[in-house]
Design a protein around this motif. Structure first.
Motif, short mmCIF file in Angstrom:
data_model
loop_
_atom_site.label_atom_id
_atom_site.label_comp_id
_atom_site.label_asym_id
_atom_site.label_seq_id
_atom_site.Cartn_x
_atom_site.Cartn_y
_atom_site.Cartn_z
N GLN A 253 0.94 -1.14 0.08
CA GLN A 253 0.06 0.09 0.02
C GLN A 253 0.99 1.21 -0.02
O GLN A 253 0.58 2.44 -0.45
N ILE A 254 2.08 1.23 0.39
CA ILE A 254 2.83 2.42 0.84
C ILE A 254 3.99 2.63 -0.16
O ILE A 254 4.33 3.55 -0.69
N GLY A 255 4.47 1.35 -0.63
CA GLY A 255 5.21 1.52 -1.77
C GLY A 255 6.45 0.61 -1.57
O GLY A 255 6.87 -0.54 -1.76
N SER A 256 7.20 1.19 -0.32
CA SER A 256 8.35 0.56 0.25
C SER A 256 8.70 0.67 1.66
O SER A 256 8.19 1.81 2.09
N LYS A 257 9.56 0.13 2.48
CA LYS A 257 9.68 0.42 3.72
C LYS A 257 10.41 1.86 4.03
O LYS A 257 10.19 2.38 5.18
N ASP A 258 10.97 2.41 2.88
CA ASP A 258 11.66 3.87 2.87
C ASP A 258 10.73 4.87 2.54
O ASP A 258 11.45 5.86 2.48
N SER A 259 9.61 4.46 1.91
CA SER A 259 8.77 5.62 1.33
C SER A 259 8.49 6.55 2.36
O SER A 259 8.03 6.21 3.49
N PRO A 260 8.41 7.82 2.07
CA PRO A 260 8.10 8.90 3.00
C PRO A 260 6.71 8.81 3.59
O PRO A 260 5.73 8.61 2.72
N LEU A 261 6.35 8.81 4.83
CA LEU A 261 5.11 8.87 5.12
C LEU A 261 4.84 10.16 6.02
O LEU A 261 5.66 10.64 6.88
N VAL A 262 3.68 10.78 5.97
CA VAL A 262 3.20 11.80 7.04
C VAL A 262 2.22 11.13 7.72
O VAL A 262 1.11 10.72 7.30
N ILE A 263 2.50 11.37 9.17
CA ILE A 263 1.56 10.89 10.10
C ILE A 263 0.91 12.17 10.81
O ILE A 263 1.89 13.00 11.41
N GLU A 264 -0.21 12.70 10.64
CA GLU A 264 -1.08 13.89 11.20
C GLU A 264 -1.87 13.38 12.25
O GLU A 264 -2.74 12.74 12.14
N CYS A 265 -1.74 14.24 13.20
CA CYS A 265 -2.93 13.97 14.22
C CYS A 265 -3.88 15.21 14.39
O CYS A 265 -3.47 16.43 14.35
N PHE A 266 -5.19 14.90 14.25
CA PHE A 266 -6.08 15.87 14.10
C PHE A 266 -6.99 15.70 15.30
O PHE A 266 -7.04 14.87 15.98
N ASP A 267 -7.60 16.78 15.56
CA ASP A 267 -8.66 16.97 16.60
C ASP A 267 -9.91 16.82 16.02
O ASP A 267 -10.37 17.69 15.20
N PHE A 268 -10.55 15.79 16.52
CA PHE A 268 -12.02 15.56 15.92
C PHE A 268 -13.23 16.36 16.23
O PHE A 268 -13.44 16.90 17.33
N ASN A 269 -13.76 16.85 15.10
CA ASN A 269 -15.04 18.01 15.37
C ASN A 269 -16.15 17.21 14.72
O ASN A 269 -15.90 17.09 13.40
N SER A 270 -17.24 17.41 15.21
CA SER A 270 -18.37 16.80 14.59
C SER A 270 -18.99 17.47 13.48
O SER A 270 -19.67 17.04 12.68
N ASN A 271 -18.45 18.97 13.27
CA ASN A 271 -18.85 19.54 12.17
C ASN A 271 -17.94 19.20 10.76
O ASN A 271 -18.12 19.73 9.78
N GLY A 272 -16.92 18.12 11.09
CA GLY A 272 -16.11 17.99 10.04
C GLY A 272 -14.68 18.56 9.71
O GLY A 272 -14.02 18.22 8.90
N LYS A 273 -14.81 19.86 10.43
CA LYS A 273 -13.44 20.63 10.17
C LYS A 273 -12.51 20.14 11.36
O LYS A 273 -12.46 20.75 12.53
N GLU A 275 -9.04 19.89 13.36
CA GLU A 275 -8.19 20.64 13.46
C GLU A 275 -6.79 19.96 13.41
O GLU A 275 -6.62 18.92 14.24
N LEU A 276 -5.81 20.48 12.79
CA LEU A 276 -4.48 19.69 12.83
C LEU A 276 -3.83 20.05 14.16
O LEU A 276 -3.66 21.15 14.46
N ILE A 277 -3.44 18.94 14.98
CA ILE A 277 -2.76 19.19 16.36
C ILE A 277 -1.29 19.23 15.91
O ILE A 277 -0.40 20.00 16.72
N GLY A 278 -0.75 18.31 15.13
CA GLY A 278 0.81 18.22 14.74
C GLY A 278 0.84 17.18 13.88
O GLY A 278 -0.04 16.26 13.61
N LYS A 279 2.00 17.17 13.29
CA LYS A 279 2.36 16.02 12.39
C LYS A 279 3.89 15.60 12.57
O LYS A 279 4.71 16.40 13.06
N VAL A 280 4.11 14.60 12.23
CA VAL A 280 5.43 13.87 11.90
C VAL A 280 5.65 13.30 10.46
O VAL A 280 4.82 12.95 9.84
N GLN A 281 7.05 13.50 9.98
CA GLN A 281 7.16 12.71 8.77
C GLN A 281 8.21 11.75 9.01
O GLN A 281 9.63 11.79 9.35
N LYS A 282 7.92 10.52 8.75
CA LYS A 282 8.68 9.29 8.95
C LYS A 282 8.31 8.18 7.78
O LYS A 282 7.45 8.07 7.37
#
Lengths: 576, 185
Positions: A253-273, A275-282
């Motif tokens: 699904q990702i391509g390879s073990k070294d393919s760059p991934l972005v992991i984003e942490c969002f705050d869930f809002n029931s209106n669908g918007k 908010e991004l709390i923070g992210k890492v790139q690994k």
């Protein structure tokens, strides 16, 4: 007679080395969804066929033949349609073609392929292979086989003799036309699935009166810089130190073990918007390092100004668990020497009607038209026979009185009192026809004895550590009389490498039989309080309509899933 | 008379549809495996599982050859008072995994119906188990004793319809209010 000289320019074209073709796959949705939700690829694998040939006929005068293979698939009505052409190999009587044909392997149907080899006489330099007119080329020979024949061989290669079109069977004096070798490879770039448990510490509160409701989105970054979401975790309410349920990712699904991934942490809002709390790139490899080092990584927020500077947060991201498992496919087990052994039991109760009368379900039509029993045996047996190494199938009848004796609920169809096996599907048909006129139909309809016999065979194979999985086909016209005894026999056999397919023929109401199929009801319970540990029964009524094949096909399509569930739960690997 | 024993490795996998007082169990279910009154072990508690708990807990116990049943009791802890109540009981006859279709050293997956203290059906429990040593390792006398105790072997069992069945009958008492501790003598 062939050309005087071959097209040398055409032989110098580059072939191969391009990206693999992506053909649409017919996926079995239910089984697929179950495995995909665990990060495991579907059971309906793509197979790549590669071709080579030896000893082809020489048709050109001053050089050798320039052969090309054309592949045809047999449709439902028996006609063959062309699906693929390899490239043309210059000047060779022992060519190895580079271009490969990708086909979806479907367990439940017999996929018959026809291969025709042509000597290309016209100019093929700079001409797309599919533009070549076959009528203008020299026909060298053809061969055909079923796809399951190729994949069930240990080295996944099948060598066939090339024959002339008009002959259906190669005669002893056939001119030598050479041999064609077809080799199958599964198109999996990776069978490895990664399981990760992710957590965060000290997330910032984004909601006004409560804490954040965080969830993660993992995306892969493609070449153009766009990120494509791959998976998303569940939302954890009111938690600034969340630990999410394990995430399963397949490396494909990702391509390879070294393919760059972005992991984003969002705050869930029931209106669908959200908010991004923070992210890492690994990448996956980085995540594995994070886990073994037991370190955390600080989340960051991209600043609006668009500098390279990102606002580094105090929140940390951890990989609690990281494990990789290899998921073997059904074809892996076949290559490892595992077999599917076919067994059949036929209902000889009186409710079928007198076999000599045309309205009986057992009537043998002199014109050759198959009755319902023969059709069911043929439909299932034709698919399963390729997976049985010795092609010897146990065959029984039940509910009849042999010439001298009381009613038997499990007698050998071949009439012998010692051994129950017959040779090939043909052997089953012959034993069935001869048994019809050697027994008197009686009753009642009891399955218990046949199930116990099949279970004994499976149990003996298990004790000998054999790599066999058994499939019992029971064809019946009526409802069983001993429901509890059948349930007891099924519960006792539920832990064995055995699957039971029950096909109901005739017009009876089979509602009661559906109780045996746990898909449609509850788990089977024996009279001693034991419950079936697996659902080993599939039931389908065999209705005589146009698409009568499809009801039995859906029955067969479940078999690889049952086989894999059995092997995976016991941790039996293909190369044990 | 030697009492040989074998080692039983039993993994309690999960349970389904557990109810207490007709309502689904909320949390803190666990299982007690008893071979006899003094030889028992418990799994960990499943705090969130609710009425479909899963434990995947492997327990290793000594099983003497005379054993006839292995008893599984599913209990749950009410977190406030700390008292435990029995949700359901299942008894595994040893003949279900010894002398059955699969060799006893082979990993076998078994499931059983649970019955509550009143004898009513209350869910299903899933386990997998195996013996570490095959039964033939024991002395022949102990083995013969075990077979005779389980109601089979030479001289026992009147063949009916050509079959000799020597399984163990699991009886469920039909009167209510049966004191539960007298089930395990």
């Amino acid at each position: 007679m062939g050309n005087c000289c071959s097209d040398v320019g055409g032989g110098m074209m580059a072939i191969g080395g391009t990206a693999p073709s992506t053909s649409a796959a017919n996926q079995n949705d239910a089984a697929d969804w179950y495995f995909k939700s665990r990060g495991i690829q579907g059971l309906f694998s793509q197979i790549e066929l590669s071709f080579s040939a030896t000893n082809l006929r020489d048709r050109d005068v001053f050089s050798k033949s320039d052969p090309m293979v054309v592949v045809y698939i047999q449709e439902r009505d028996g006609a063959f349609t062309e699906v693929f052409r390899t490239e043309v190999v210059l000047n060779s009587l022992n060519p190895k073609w580079i271009t490969k044909y990708t086909v979806t392997y479907q367990f439940e149907i017999v996929q018959t392929l026809l291969f025709r080899v042509f000597d290309v006489d016209t100019q093929f330099h700079n001409v797309a292979v599919k533009m070549l007119k076959l009528e203008e080329q020299q026909y060298l020979g053809e061969a055909s086989c079923a796809l399951s024949e190729i994949v069930s061989k240990a080295n996944r290669s099948l060598t066939l003799d090339l024959v002339q079109r008009e002959e259906s069977v190669p005669s002893t004096y056939s001119q030598h036309r050479g041999k064609l070798t077809v080799h199958a490879e599964e198109c999996f770039s990776s069978k490895t699935t990664t399981e990760m448990t992710l957590k965060c510490l000290n997330l910032e509160s984004k909601d006004l009166f409560s804490k954040s409701d965080p969830f993660l989105v993992i995306s892969k970054v493609v070449e153009s810089g766009i990120s494509i979401p791959v998976c998303k975790t569940e939302v954890l309410k009111n938690d600034l130190n969340p630990i999410w349920k394990p995430v399963f990712l397949n490396i494909e699904q990702i391509g390879s073990k070294d393919s760059p991934l972005v992991i984003e942490c969002f705050d869930f809002n029931s209106n669908g918007k959200h908010e991004l709390i923070g992210k890492v790139q690994k990448s996956l490899a980085d995540l594995e390092k994070l886990h073994s080092a037991r370190e955390g990584e600080n989340l960051f927020l991209p600043t609006l100004v668009g500098h390279n500077q990102n606002k580094v947060l105090k929140s940390k991201f951890f990989v609690e668990n990281y494990s990789e498992t290899v998921q073997y496919t059904f074809l892996d087990y076949l290559a490892g020497g595992f077999e599917l052994n076919f067994m059949v039991a036929v209902d000889f109760t009186a409710s079928n009607g007198n076999p000599r009368l045309p309205d009986s379900l057992h009537y043998i039509d002199p014109s050759g038209r198959l009755n319902a029993y023969q059709k069911a045996i043929h439909e299932v047996g034709e698919v399963l026979q390729f997976y049985d190494a010795d092609k010897r199938f146990p065959a029984w009848g039940f509910g009849a009185r042999p010439i001298d004796g009381p009613v038997s609920h499990c007698f050998n169809l071949n009439g012998s009192s010692n051994f129950c096996e017959v040779e090939g599907i043909r052997g089953i048909m012959m034993a069935y026809t001869s048994a019809l006129f050697n027994v008197s139909l009686a009753g009642p309809t009891l399955f218990g004895h046949v199930i116990n016999r099949a279970a004994m065979i499976a149990s003996q194979s298990l004790a000998n550590d054999a790599k066999k999985y058994f499939v019992l086909l029971i064809i019946t016209d009526g409802v069983i009389t001993d429901l509890q005894e059948t349930k007891d026999a099924l519960v006792k056999a539920s832990d064995l490498p055995l699957s039971i397919l029950i096909v109901g023929v005739g017009g009876a109401d089979f509602k009661e039989m559906e109780i045996l199929d746990a898909d449609k009801g509850e788990r089977l319970e024996s009279s001693t309080g034991r419950v079936a540990s697996r659902d080993i029964v599939q039931f389908v009524p065999f209705r005589d309509i146009q698409n009568e094949g499809t009801s039995v096909q859906s029955l067969l399509a479940e078999l690889p899933t049952q086989f894999l569930t059995y092997m995976r739960s016991r941790d039996i690997k293909p190369n044990s | 008379m030697e009492t040989k024993s074998s080692t039983l490795e039993i993994t309690i996998l999960s349970a389904e549809d557990l109810r207490i007082d007709k309502k689904p169990v909320k949390k803190n279910a666990f299982v007690v495996v008893s071979i006899d009154a003094f030889n028992n072990k418990a799994t960990k508690m499943d705090r969130e599982g609710g009425s479909y708990p899963s434990w995947n807990d492997k327990l290793v116990m000594d099983m003497p050859m005379q054993t006839r049943f292995i008893t599984l009791q599913v209990k749950y802890c009410k977190s406030s008072s700390g008292g435990e109540r029995t949700v359901g009981v299942a008894r595994i006859p040893v003949t279900d995994f010894i002398g059955g279709y699969s060799p006893e050293t082979c990993l076998q997956y078994l499931s059983y119906r649970l019955r509550d203290p009143k004898g009513l059906k209350n869910g299903i429990i899933n386990v997998c188990l195996r013996l570490k040593e095959p039964v033939q390792n024991c002395s022949s006398q102990a083995a013969a004793e075990a077979v005779a105790a389980s109601g089979g072997g030479v001289g026992m069992g009147i063949p009916i319809d050509g079959r000799i069945d020597f399984g163990v009958v699991t009886g469920i008492p039909i009167w209510s209010g049966y004191p539960s501790n007298s089930l395990f003598r």
